[in-house]
Design an enzyme around this catalytic site. Sequence first.
Site, PDB file in Angstrom:
ATOM      1  N   GLU B  63       0.879  -1.391   0.140  1.00 49.13           N
ATOM      2  CA  GLU B  63       0.086  -0.134   0.076  1.00 49.13           C
ATOM      3  C   GLU B  63       0.728   1.252  -0.024  1.00 49.13           C
ATOM      4  O   GLU B  63       0.649   2.304  -0.718  1.00 49.13           O
ATOM      5  CB  GLU B  63      -1.044  -0.079   1.264  1.00 49.13           C
ATOM      6  CG  GLU B  63      -2.145  -0.887   0.958  1.00 49.13           C
ATOM      7  CD  GLU B  63      -1.879  -2.327   1.502  1.00 49.13           C
ATOM      8  OE1 GLU B  63      -0.836  -2.605   2.065  1.00 49.13           O
ATOM      9  OE2 GLU B  63      -2.948  -3.012   1.366  1.00 49.13           O
ATOM     10  N   HIS B 132      -9.516  -4.668  10.528  1.00 47.91           N
ATOM     11  CA  HIS B 132     -10.081  -4.591   9.177  1.00 47.91           C
ATOM     12  C   HIS B 132     -11.547  -3.871   9.317  1.00 47.91           C
ATOM     13  O   HIS B 132     -12.318  -3.638   8.402  1.00 47.91           O
ATOM     14  CB  HIS B 132     -10.586  -6.215   8.647  1.00 47.91           C
ATOM     15  CG  HIS B 132      -9.237  -6.696   8.181  1.00 47.91           C
ATOM     16  ND1 HIS B 132      -8.042  -7.230   8.843  1.00 47.91           N
ATOM     17  CD2 HIS B 132      -8.895  -7.269   6.760  1.00 47.91           C
ATOM     18  CE1 HIS B 132      -7.116  -7.754   8.344  1.00 47.91           C
ATOM     19  NE2 HIS B 132      -7.751  -7.731   7.012  1.00 47.91           N
TER      20      HIS B 132
END
Lengths: 365, 329
Positions: B63, B132
């Site tokens: 990322e 998450h």
Amino acid sequence: MPTMATPPATQRNLAANLPDQTLRKWLRDMLLIREFEVRSMQAYQNRKIGGFLHIYIGQEAVAVGVIAALGRDDPIITAYRDHGHALARGMDPKHCMAEMFGRIGGCAKGKGGSMHMFDKTNQMFGGHGIVGAQCPLGVGLAFATKYLDEVINSGASSRVTTCFLGDGALNQGAFHEAMNLAGILDLPIVFVCENNGYSMGTSVDRGTTMAHQITAKALAYGIEHASIDGMDVMTVYDGVKPVVDRCRETSRPAFLELRTYRYKGHSMSDPRKYRTKEQEQQYEAADPIDRLANFLMTQHNLAQKEYDALVKEIRAQVREAIKWAEASPPPGSEELYTDVYADVWGPYLGTSQPPMLDETQQDQA
Amino acid sequence: MSTTRLIEFRDALREGMSEEMRRDPSVFLMGEEVAQYQGAYKVSRGMLQEFGPQRVIDTPISESGFAGLGIGAAMMGLRPIIEFMSWSFSLVAADQILNNAPKMLYMSGGQFKVPIVYRGNNGAGGQLGSTHSWSVESMYANVPGLKIAIPFDPYDAKGLIKTAIRDDNPVFFLESERLLSVKGDVPEAEYLIPLGQATVRRTGSDCTIVSFGRPLYFCMEAAETLASDGIDCEVIDGRTIRPLDIETIVRSVCKTNCCVVVDQSWPFASIAAEVAAQVHERCFDDLDHHVVRVHSDDVPPAYAYNLEQEMLPNARKICEAVRTVTYNA
């Protein structure tokens, strides 16, 4: 599929065969960086420059030699020790100095400071303050030049991005992600690691594995690599030019270690207790400016008188830059709120007075 | 009158992105599993086939690397759409998306714009556990230089993503995994929704409820319940957090004289805290009760179904808040 790269055979004497005026230009550029940095240190001690100041003295051959191997349209990006790259790339020393003085005449209107030199005209995409953070940006520049050439203009990739980094960045995740992406996506980027031996006060062998052979990092990513003496500008050019050319031709990344040395501390507050005076003197004895000057004197008939005149001229130029920077006013308070957003949502006043929609945006509805 | 179709949220997002990619060759899509896999949540299904691998690009799980790549590409004049499979994963790219993207224009004295869209799922998905289930809006909204949009339905998803792609600033586009299969009417003809323009989802006269994104569904549910008790709520969808359309909120509060703000992020220093503060500043004399905020509870999201549901700013909590501010408790 990317193939495992092998270290390139260094081509000798590329620089030695360049026109006399090119080599004299390099000497001029290195002297300019040196003088600029000396005067910056004085200005810092006189409190004309605030914040952090990272001095490039000792590393001049890297910026000048690497940038000489690039085309005018090739983007460069670097870390926070960035004045040398900005000047070598062609930034007017007046604008560079004014930036550090926090004046409106600075390259970023005084909003960036010493660590953040930006110069769009000269394809300089910034000095960047966070160690290693410029590496993914550099990969993005390379992605974009290739995309513009191939996808938008339906031609062949023609530009090479150079991403400078220090040895300290070798231990940052962003660097490794950038190397991997450049390898996977076949991007035309040369990572130039200026290994000056220290990340702040931590010597390279205390900070990274394989410190004796940092090009091993590139091996892991299947990226062409080489280690080059960064204390001699002609050697730098000879080592870098073929790599840049190959990178342009094949659209594949490369990683170069430029072994260099910063004569001064990490920043102005660094007492350099982690190394010895003897070590410093040893490097200073092999000074890159002296080396090129000697070459030009012995091989190109550069007269001592000419050299002295050049030094004098550069002193005057930097003196003038300082005078210009001092005369440039500080940014007006209206600058506080400009350049926060690229379009107009009405004048941006911060969230205390929420900006309202302007007519352009309403028309879009 | 243009024709509309009933399509899913994910289809609307794809239509918006695809239209912009057809219109402007400088737009590309990059992220994890966006191409060959056809999108982890099928948002980009078919886009590789239409636009090819140079414009729909798979990345490794990296990322920080690809979030930063997008910024460099944007500085060079491209318009990247960078997909985070989940905004929870944007945390590992925080330096790039918070330190580089929104500050580049300012630091460079106006030389380098960063027209980039970061988009992906935000908020609790469904029993995904703490790592998450991030709602990043309150944390990220603190940073000047970026915009944040949170679409409510397929119509807004398409209209807002198109505007976000054309915007010259970094736009954080927060979708919800829980809404991707929601269907709604979407016109065939092109339309854009400006960033910074709230909309009224339900008109009412007794209490203003302000929210963004998925919790608006809880607000609508609460409003129905309250209506049967004779409390008539007006539900405002802010649509974007930066810019915040405070004027629409103020107009409504001046009418209803009370206000509840519903926010799926944590309570401390939140979007709802900001909206409440601005409402208090602007509507002090119009309020019959101080603004009450409804958040996710101030705890890490749990895995267990019942705990996760209880944590969210659900309809029960919203009903309680509205009864409080309308003195019907």
